[in-house]
Design a protein around this motif. Structure first.
Motif, PDB file in Angstrom:
ATOM      1  N   VAL A 198       0.835  -1.204   0.000  1.00 17.95           N
ATOM      2  CA  VAL A 198       0.000   0.000   0.000  1.00 17.95           C
ATOM      3  C   VAL A 198       0.868   1.251   0.000  1.00 17.95           C
ATOM      4  O   VAL A 198       0.591   2.217  -0.720  1.00 17.95           O
ATOM      5  CB  VAL A 198      -0.944  -0.009   1.222  1.00 17.95           C
ATOM      6  CG1 VAL A 198      -1.735   1.293   1.300  1.00 17.95           C
ATOM      7  CG2 VAL A 198      -1.894  -1.192   1.140  1.00 17.95           C
ATOM      8  N   GLY A 199       1.935   1.242   0.796  1.00 12.98           N
ATOM      9  CA  GLY A 199       2.816   2.399   0.865  1.00 12.98           C
ATOM     10  C   GLY A 199       3.424   2.746  -0.486  1.00 12.98           C
ATOM     11  O   GLY A 199       3.530   3.921  -0.850  1.00 12.98           O
ATOM     12  N   THR A 200       3.819   1.723  -1.246  1.00 18.48           N
ATOM     13  CA  THR A 200       4.416   1.968  -2.560  1.00 18.48           C
ATOM     14  C   THR A 200       3.402   2.547  -3.527  1.00 18.48           C
ATOM     15  O   THR A 200       3.688   3.510  -4.251  1.00 18.48           O
ATOM     16  CB  THR A 200       4.988   0.659  -3.131  1.00 18.48           C
ATOM     17  OG1 THR A 200       5.955   0.134  -2.217  1.00 18.48           O
ATOM     18  CG2 THR A 200       5.644   0.895  -4.468  1.00 18.48           C
ATOM     19  N   PHE A 201       2.192   1.983  -3.559  1.00 18.12           N
ATOM     20  CA  PHE A 201       1.164   2.511  -4.455  1.00 18.12           C
ATOM     21  C   PHE A 201       0.832   3.962  -4.124  1.00 18.12           C
ATOM     22  O   PHE A 201       0.713   4.805  -5.018  1.00 18.12           O
ATOM     23  CB  PHE A 201      -0.105   1.648  -4.368  1.00 18.12           C
ATOM     24  CG  PHE A 201      -0.003   0.344  -5.103  1.00 18.12           C
ATOM     25  CD1 PHE A 201       0.462   0.301  -6.402  1.00 18.12           C
ATOM     26  CD2 PHE A 201      -0.377  -0.844  -4.503  1.00 18.12           C
ATOM     27  CE1 PHE A 201       0.556  -0.897  -7.090  1.00 18.12           C
ATOM     28  CE2 PHE A 201      -0.288  -2.044  -5.183  1.00 18.12           C
ATOM     29  CZ  PHE A 201       0.180  -2.073  -6.483  1.00 18.12           C
ATOM     30  N   VAL A 202       0.674   4.253  -2.833  1.00 22.67           N
ATOM     31  CA  VAL A 202       0.328   5.619  -2.424  1.00 22.67           C
ATOM     32  C   VAL A 202       1.476   6.582  -2.725  1.00 22.67           C
ATOM     33  O   VAL A 202       1.261   7.706  -3.185  1.00 22.67           O
ATOM     34  CB  VAL A 202      -0.031   5.652  -0.921  1.00 22.67           C
ATOM     35  CG1 VAL A 202      -0.269   7.092  -0.450  1.00 22.67           C
ATOM     36  CG2 VAL A 202      -1.272   4.815  -0.654  1.00 22.67           C
TER      37      VAL A 202
END
Length: 276
Positions: A198-202
């Motif tokens: 999730v952190g990478t996508f955001v």
């Protein structure tokens, strides 16, 4: 059967190679374009430079404004990542493990955010940001980006949390461990793959966001890199070689971030996609 399997593997590899080429070739062309003069860039956009002109990259790297753009983008993106991870993981944990009246309705309402593109909400969003006095501030960019990332993040977190063994919580509950303590002491440490996913996508979404900073920010000192890129677009000429060099330098942090979290991303997506 072996020949059929061999042909299937060959076809799969060829398909993946073609798909990868559609991503890699534009990146390489962008990087090489920063070494070319405008005339050569028009005549040979995908070829190697006739003369490797490093002055363009050097000019950008020695420009203090470039580092100011990167600092603003990094601040906005990291804050959006932290807020999204914290809020979305807590919300998803509630939906995954706590049953209460209206939980499905509330979850469906939150997931409606995935149906509407960001651009459709830009006018009411601008009015709300203006009314809250957040124009020309980092918060005016961070908070909306966090809000628009929540729906997708909740879907991934909820799917992952539902795969965690319920026996672990039952044992902790017997020992007097409440929901909040269990979330921070047990759930989050076990959720490194999905946190990285999730952190990478955001981070990538926030890093590349152009429309929201364009609407909210007026102070050049607070511009993010997509806004800073427009300094090379004049009224009569567009310095495409400088734009390509600028883009190459600014997407590098996002690529490094993705590569560093790659193994966790794969683990997070596969763990949340299977039952049992």
């Amino acid at each position: 059967m072996k020949h059929k399997a061999g042909f299937a593997d060959l076809g799969r590899a060829a398909t993946l190679a073609i798909a990868a080429a559609f991503v890699i070739i534009p990146l390489i062309a962008t990087f090489l374009g920063g070494f070319k003069e405008l005339g050569e860039l028009r005549s040979s956009p995908f070829g190697l430079p006739a003369a490797w002109n490093t002055a363009i990259y050097g000019e950008i790297l020695h420009n203090p404004q470039f580092w100011s753009y990167l600092k603003s983008s990094l601040l906005v993106s990291l804050c959006a990542v932290v807020l999204t991870l914290l809020c979305a993981s807590m919300a998803a944990y509630v939906f995954a493990h706590i049953r209460f009246f209206g939980s499905r309705l509330l979850l469906s309402y939150l997931l409606l955010g995935m149906m509407f593109p960001f651009a459709t909400a830009i006018l009411p969003l601008f009015i709300k940001i203006r009314d809250l006095g957040l124009l020309d501030s980092y918060l005016g960019v961070i908070l909306p980006q966090t809000a628009f990332s929540m729906a997708f993040a909740i879907v991934l977190f909820k799917s992952f949390f539902e795969q965690l063994p319920h026996e672990l919580f039952e044992a902790a509950y017997v020992e007097g461990c409440g929901y909040l303590r269990f979330f921070f002491q047990f759930t989050l440490p076990l959720s490194t793959p999905i946190l990285a996913t999730v952190g990478t996508f955001v981070f990538v979404q926030s890093w590349n966001n152009y429309l929201l900073p364009l609407v909210v920010l007026n102070n050049r000192e607070m511009f993010t890199w997509p806004l800073g890129m427009m300094q090379f677009r004049g009224e009569y000429i567009v310095e495409w070689n400088k734009i390509l060099a600028f883009v190459s330098l600014t997407i590098f942090p996002a690529i490094v971030f993705f590569i560093a979290a790659q193994k966790y991303i794969v683990a997070g997506l596969t763990r949340g996609s299977v039952k049992g």
